[in-house]
Design an enzyme around this catalytic site. Structure first.
Site, PDB file in Angstrom:
ATOM      1  N   TYR A   1       7.789  -1.181   8.809  1.00 21.14           N
ATOM      2  CA  TYR A   1       6.948   0.019   8.735  1.00 21.14           C
ATOM      3  C   TYR A   1       5.479  -0.330   8.943  1.00 21.14           C
ATOM      4  O   TYR A   1       4.771   0.332   9.707  1.00 21.14           O
ATOM      5  CB  TYR A   1       7.153   0.716   7.392  1.00 21.14           C
ATOM      6  CG  TYR A   1       6.387   2.010   7.255  1.00 21.14           C
ATOM      7  CD1 TYR A   1       6.813   3.164   7.892  1.00 21.14           C
ATOM      8  CD2 TYR A   1       5.225   2.075   6.481  1.00 21.14           C
ATOM      9  CE1 TYR A   1       6.112   4.360   7.772  1.00 21.14           C
ATOM     10  CE2 TYR A   1       4.521   3.265   6.354  1.00 21.14           C
ATOM     11  CZ  TYR A   1       4.968   4.397   6.994  1.00 21.14           C
ATOM     12  OH  TYR A   1       4.269   5.573   6.880  1.00 21.14           O
TER      13      TYR A   1
ATOM     14  N   LYS B   1       3.052   0.757  12.290  1.00 13.65           N
ATOM     15  CA  LYS B   1       1.801   1.486  12.060  1.00 13.65           C
ATOM     16  C   LYS B   1       0.626   0.703  12.639  1.00 13.65           C
ATOM     17  O   LYS B   1      -0.278   1.264  13.272  1.00 13.65           O
ATOM     18  CB  LYS B   1       1.589   1.744  10.570  1.00 13.65           C
ATOM     19  CG  LYS B   1       2.552   2.741   9.962  1.00 13.65           C
ATOM     20  CD  LYS B   1       2.396   4.121  10.588  1.00 13.65           C
ATOM     21  CE  LYS B   1       3.288   5.148   9.941  1.00 13.65           C
ATOM     22  NZ  LYS B   1       3.181   6.480  10.568  1.00 13.65           N
TER      23      LYS B   1
END
Length: 221
Positions: A123, A127
């Site tokens: 994650y 990002k």
């Protein structure tokens, strides 16, 4: 009078962004690009229901002054890392690229605390990758926001996030070094984004960490 563009308008921050922009007299038009309707009526709202896999079919509609990018999902909801990557990186980058090519001047991105393209955590890595990719685009102003755990009403229940919210509310006051992990309301992030859009500064790229988001949101109210 400005035209704002919002993607991710059905999400937690996106809903607040859309509402705040519609109520802000500095904006005459708010364009939203969604996969499903917001089901709201407002004379300033211009809603486009689109297929993000077919952006070439409607890319000429991506025009305005400011782009607010607030798309995002979880791996559980997406179903796989590949599907999450498509939503969290590919769709947002493709949209931002077209917006810059169409003359949109300013870009505002919801990222995440800990975003890092070199992270071993999937994650955080995706990002960070999106941040690095959009920095290369020809916007006059790029503002990246890195909130922590987001508070607010969502369409779907996220039990892991709810448990983390309760835990952090208990431990942060006890352990001050966890201050940078304290939760933040989605509405505050939206307020901070719009406040940054109306600041007069010359920095092309600026990243807002959690404390700065709180400060900017409070100053904008």
């Amino acid at each position: 009078m400005k035209t704002a563009i919002v993607i991710g308008a059905t999400g937690l921050i996106g809903k607040h962004l859309t509402k705040l922009l519609l109520n802000n007299p500095a904006y005459s038009t708010v364009k939203v690009f969604n996969r499903r309707s917001l089901n709201i009526s407002n004379l300033k709202l211009e809603e486009h229901i689109v297929d993000f896999d077919k952006i070439t079919d409607w890319k000429n509609k991506i025009t305005g002054d400011e782009l607010y990018s607030a798309m995002g999902t979880t791996i559980k909801k997406a179903g796989s890392k590949e599907a999450q990557y498509k939503i969290d990186v590919a769709y947002q980058f493709d949209f931002a690229k077209v917006a810059s090519e169409n003359g949109v001047k300013n870009y505002f991105l919801v990222s995440s605390s800990g975003a890092n393209a070199n992270s071993k955590l999937f994650y955080m890595k995706i990002k960070g990758e999106l941040e690095e990719k959009v920095k290369q685009l020809a916007f006059n102003k790029i503002r990246i926001f890195r909130p922590s755990l987001l508070l607010g009403e969502r369409d779907e229940k996220r039990f892991g996030e709810k448990a983390a919210e309760v835990l952090l509310k208990i431990v942060v006051p006890i352990f001050p070094f966890l201050k940078n992990q304290r939760p933040i309301e989605g509405e505050k992030v939206a307020n901070a984004m719009i406040a940054s859009a109306n600041q007069d500064d010359n920095e092309r790229i600026k990243i807002y960490e959690l404390d700065e988001i709180f400060n900017l949101a409070n100053a904008g109210n």
